[in-house]
Design a protein around this motif. Structure first.
Motif, short mmCIF file in Angstrom:
data_model
loop_
_atom_site.label_atom_id
_atom_site.label_comp_id
_atom_site.label_asym_id
_atom_site.label_seq_id
_atom_site.Cartn_x
_atom_site.Cartn_y
_atom_site.Cartn_z
N ARG A 1 35.09 16.41 -3.15
CA ARG A 1 36.04 17.32 -2.51
C ARG A 1 36.99 16.43 -1.70
N THR A 2 38.24 16.37 -2.16
CA THR A 2 39.19 15.43 -1.56
C THR A 2 40.07 16.12 -0.52
N ILE A 3 40.25 15.44 0.61
CA ILE A 3 41.07 15.98 1.69
C ILE A 3 42.13 14.95 2.06
N ASP A 4 43.37 15.39 2.21
CA ASP A 4 44.44 14.50 2.68
C ASP A 4 44.20 14.23 4.16
N ALA A 5 43.73 13.02 4.45
CA ALA A 5 43.28 12.70 5.81
C ALA A 5 44.34 11.98 6.64
N SER A 6 45.57 11.95 6.13
CA SER A 6 46.63 11.24 6.86
C SER A 6 47.27 12.14 7.92
N ARG A 7 46.84 13.42 7.98
CA ARG A 7 47.45 14.37 8.91
C ARG A 7 46.70 14.43 10.24
N SER A 8 47.08 15.39 11.08
CA SER A 8 46.43 15.49 12.40
C SER A 8 44.98 15.96 12.24
N VAL A 9 44.19 15.71 13.28
CA VAL A 9 42.77 16.08 13.27
C VAL A 9 42.59 17.56 12.94
N ASP A 10 43.39 18.43 13.56
CA ASP A 10 43.21 19.86 13.35
C ASP A 10 43.63 20.31 11.95
N GLU A 11 44.70 19.71 11.46
CA GLU A 11 45.13 20.05 10.09
C GLU A 11 44.06 19.64 9.08
N VAL A 12 43.52 18.44 9.26
CA VAL A 12 42.48 17.96 8.34
C VAL A 12 41.26 18.87 8.44
N PHE A 13 40.90 19.22 9.68
CA PHE A 13 39.69 20.04 9.84
C PHE A 13 39.84 21.42 9.21
N ALA A 14 41.05 21.95 9.22
CA ALA A 14 41.27 23.26 8.58
C ALA A 14 40.88 23.16 7.10
N ASP A 15 41.23 22.05 6.46
CA ASP A 15 40.87 21.87 5.04
C ASP A 15 39.36 21.68 4.88
N VAL A 16 38.77 20.94 5.82
CA VAL A 16 37.32 20.71 5.78
C VAL A 16 36.60 22.05 5.83
#
Ligand code: UDP
Ligand code: MG
Length: 219
Positions: free
Chosen positions: A196-211
């Motif tokens: 499950r791939t997540i674009d991790a170059s964004r802000s902590v909260d944006e990444v966590f929304a995808d997580v």
């Protein structure tokens, strides 16, 4: 052969084979991504919101490095500074013990985020040898982040982390190790539809929304 390594990971055996029928078989999510991709940060947020226990292989190795009387302290220190991957016999024992200690204290804590492992073929072979049939690998959470962003985050972290490997020289080696050794492991899981791939170059909260979206779907 590297291609064979994963088939065995996917094998299922009844959970009753795990230390008698009383305990749940550990359910594992491997958390991978380059140095500074945000694995630790996101794992902390997952723990706040879901019933997972976070085990960072790097943190376990650093604790073993610092443990008085450890026969591996110096070896671990050298490997970490050089951005090399510690022989799996050391790492797998630390992981196994941490999982067992967690479940011995509370049998309901059978979900684990294993962060920063498996990093190479040796790691995966060691996992299979020791944990095959004793734990289920559900999927790999992959924090995908460009090398430049990763390096800059680690250099920033290095101002206060006190880590011996958050400097430019170690980081270049860590990135090399990641590209040469860890990416092929991620690709191997990818072929089995387990990433499950997540674009991790964004802000902590944006990444966590995808997580969250991913974990809510899996659970
Ligand atoms: N390391 C290792 N085996 C592992 C995990 C970590 O040898 O399974 C070593 C390796 O030298 C790595 C260092 O520990 O470069 C730091 O790992 P950590 O996961 O803490 O770094 P991160 O990727 O989170 O920045
Ligand atoms: Mg980390």
């Amino acid at each position: 052969m590297i291609g064979r390594l994963i088939g065995s990971v996917c094998q299922r055996v009844p959970s009753s084979s795990y230390r008698g029928s009383l305990m749940m078989k550990p359910q594992v999510v491997f958390v991978l991504g380059g140095p500074g991709a945000g694995k630790g940060t996101q794992c902390s947020k997952i723990v706040e919101n879901y019933s997972y226990t976070h085990l960072s292989a790097g943190d376990l190795l650093r604790a073993e490095r610092a443990r008085e009387g450890s026969e591996f302290g110096q070896l671990i220190a050298n490997y970490i500074k050089e951005g090399k991957i510690v022989p799996v016999e050391i790492t797998i024992n630390l992981l196994k013990k941490a999982m067992e200690d967690t479940m011995d204290k509370d049998a309901k804590k059978f979900r684990f985020l294993i962060d920063g492992f498996p990093r190479n073929e040796d790691n995966l072979e060691g996992w299979n040898k020791v944990m095959e049939g004793a734990a289920d690998v559900k999927f790999v959470l992959f924090f995908d982040c460009g090398n430049e962003v990763c390096i800059n985050r680690c250099l920033e972290r290095g101002k206060s982390s006190g880590r011996t490997d958050d400097n430019r020289e170690s980081l270049e080696k860590r990135i090399q190790t990641y590209l040469q050794s860890t990416r092929p492991i991620i690709e191997l899981y990818e072929k089995h539809g387990k990433v499950r791939t997540i674009d991790a170059s964004r802000s902590v909260d944006e990444v966590f929304a995808d997580v969250k979206a991913i974990l809510d779907k899996e659970d």
